[in-house]
Design an enzyme around this catalytic site. Structure first.
Site: not given
Ligand SMILES: Nc1ncnc2c1ncn2[C@@H]1O[C@H](COP(=O)(O)OP(=O)(O)OP(=O)(O)O)[C@@H](O)[C@H]1O
Ligand SMILES: O=C(O)[C@H](O)COP(=O)(O)O
Length: 392
Positions: A36, A197, A350, A373
């Site tokens: 970043r 989810k 992420g 997010g």
């Molecule tokens: N089959 C599964 N069963 C349980 N958990 C799972 C499965 N497949 C993936 N995951 C978990 O989902 C998590 C990621 O989900 P999340 O919804 O947070 O994804 P993301 O959108 O990439 O994350 P972020 O919110 O950080 O942007 C990981 O920790 C992964 O281990």
């Molecule tokens: O890492 C992030 O997603 C941004 O820096 C926003 O952080 P926050 O979720 O604490 O607002």
């Protein structure tokens, strides 16, 4: 969406107040991933080259409106200075007379980094007086904090009411790659959505179904969809409350002629543990005693085939529990397929970005978003307040 950009402003002898997202991971006081910070450098360097002095501001973590040394910008200032190749002075505070004196003393080419804007509760409350105090530090406001653009805070939105406001190169680039996915993507357009989810991804699915030709649903969220199709899912993750939503999404996709690819085979374990034995299940149905933890090889083939034919691809969320090496293959193969594709490829979220970095493929992706997010909300079609404030 047409933004005012920094190309349209004369910065010579001006003080530019620049919001960046330096919310980076730290370990033992050292920045462990400076993506970043690197991403903000083109804007900062441009402003300096054009004759500005620069007052940079960011949040770091969630100090909840209190001054807490644990959340000081000091380690970030150090890395920022190393990457910029010039001194960065860390301000004594965020606002106040001492900081005002530091700002007043800036000469052309100088860089001052304010302390963590979240040391004041007024930041997240988007307090107008606080925003005015920040605005007093600049002649113009530049926002390059894409990762925080979904927050209507004083430093991301409020301040834009008091100064001429421009988007930096990073925000411009994020919008350039992401906006067409919601408006007029090059087709075939494939969206690959995974993660744990349905509840956190249903809005993005509902948004992308309007422009996609194919939607791949993988990761933990896939089992709720398989369950509504009548498949057995064993002990896999399921959101009972979202079965109806999942069913109506599948109906909507069918009505629109959008192909939905769900797992047709799986890698399973008996327990949700790193060292659980990998059991391959060669069908969409998972036996009662097993947990689906990654997509299987046939599903991987289907995804690779879709990506190969695509002209645009967006990916958000891992295909399996990629943190466990034995269940990382689905996510790794999707990452590689995107890296090898000639399509415009965009990765957000992420964990998918972490996967791309873990496999060292970032430079082979058209655009890796710096927003977690923020990129999800953008793809959901939501208005991001930090970007709206920069619109013409
Ligand atoms: N089959 C599964 N069963 C349980 N958990 C799972 C499965 N497949 C993936 N995951 C978990 O989902 C998590 C990621 O989900 P999340 O919804 O947070 O994804 P993301 O959108 O990439 O994350 P972020 O919110 O950080 O942007 C990981 O920790 C992964 O281990
Ligand atoms: O890492 C992030 O997603 C941004 O820096 C926003 O952080 P926050 O979720 O604490 O607002």
């Amino acid at each position: 969406m047409i933004l005012n950009t920094i190309r349209e402003c004369d910065f010579s002898n001006k003080k530019a107040l620049v919001r960046v997202d330096f919310n980076v991971p730290l370990k033992d006081g050292v920045v462990t991933d400076d993506t970043r910070i690197q991403a903000a450098l083109p804007t900062i360097n441009y402003l300096l080259e054009k004759g500005a002095s620069v007052v940079v501001m960011s949040h770091f973590g969630r100090p909840k409106g209190k001054k807490n040394p644990e959340f000081s910008m000091a380690p970030i200032a150090k890395r920022f200075s190393e990457l910029l190749g010039k001194p960065v002075v860390l301000a004594k505070d965020v606002i106040g007379s001492e900081v005002a004196a530091q700002v007043a003393a800036l000469n052309k080419g100088d860089v001052l980094l304010l302390e963590n804007v979240r040391f004041y509760a007024e930041e997240e409350a988007n307090d107008p007086e606080f925003a005015k105090s920040l605005a007093a530090f600049g002649d113009v406001y530049v926002n390059d904090a894409f990762g925080t653009a979904h927050r209507a805070h004083a430093s991301t939105e409020g301040v834009a009411h008091y100064l001429p406001s421009y988007a930096g190169f990073l925000i411009e680039k994020e919008v350039k790659f992401m906006a067409p996915l919601l408006e007029n993507p090059d087709k075939p357009f494939v969206a690959i959505i995974g993660g744990s989810k349905v509840s956190s991804k249903i809005s993005v699915l509902e948004s992308l179904v309007r422009t996609c030709n194919t939607i791949v649903i993988g990761g933990g969220m896939a089992y709720t969809f398989l369950a509504v199709q009548g498949h057995s899912i064993g002990k896999s993750l399921v959101e009972e409350d979202y079965k109806e939503t999942a069913a109506s999404f599948l109906a909507k996709a069918k009505e629109k002629g959008v192909q939905v690819i769900l797992p047709v085979d799986h890698l399973c374990g008996e327990e949700f543990k790193e060292d659980t034995a990998v059991i391959k299940v060669d069908s969409a149905d998972i036996p009662q005693n097993l947990i689906g933890m990654d997509i299987g090889p046939k599903t991987v083939e289907l995804i690779v085939a879709a990506v190969t034919k695509a002209k645009s691809v967006v990916w958000n969320g891992p295909m399996g529990v990629f943190e466990f090496n034995s269940f990382a293959n689905g996510t790794l193969t999707v990452a590689k397929a995107l890296a090898q594709s000639s399509a415009t490829t965009v990765v957000g979220g992420g964990d998918s970005v972490a996967a791309i970095n873990k496999f060292d493929l970032a430079d082979k992706i058209s655009h890796v978003s710096t927003g977690g997010g923020a990129s999800l909300e953008f793809l959901e079609g939501q208005v991001l307040p930090g970007i709206k404030a920069l619109e013409k």
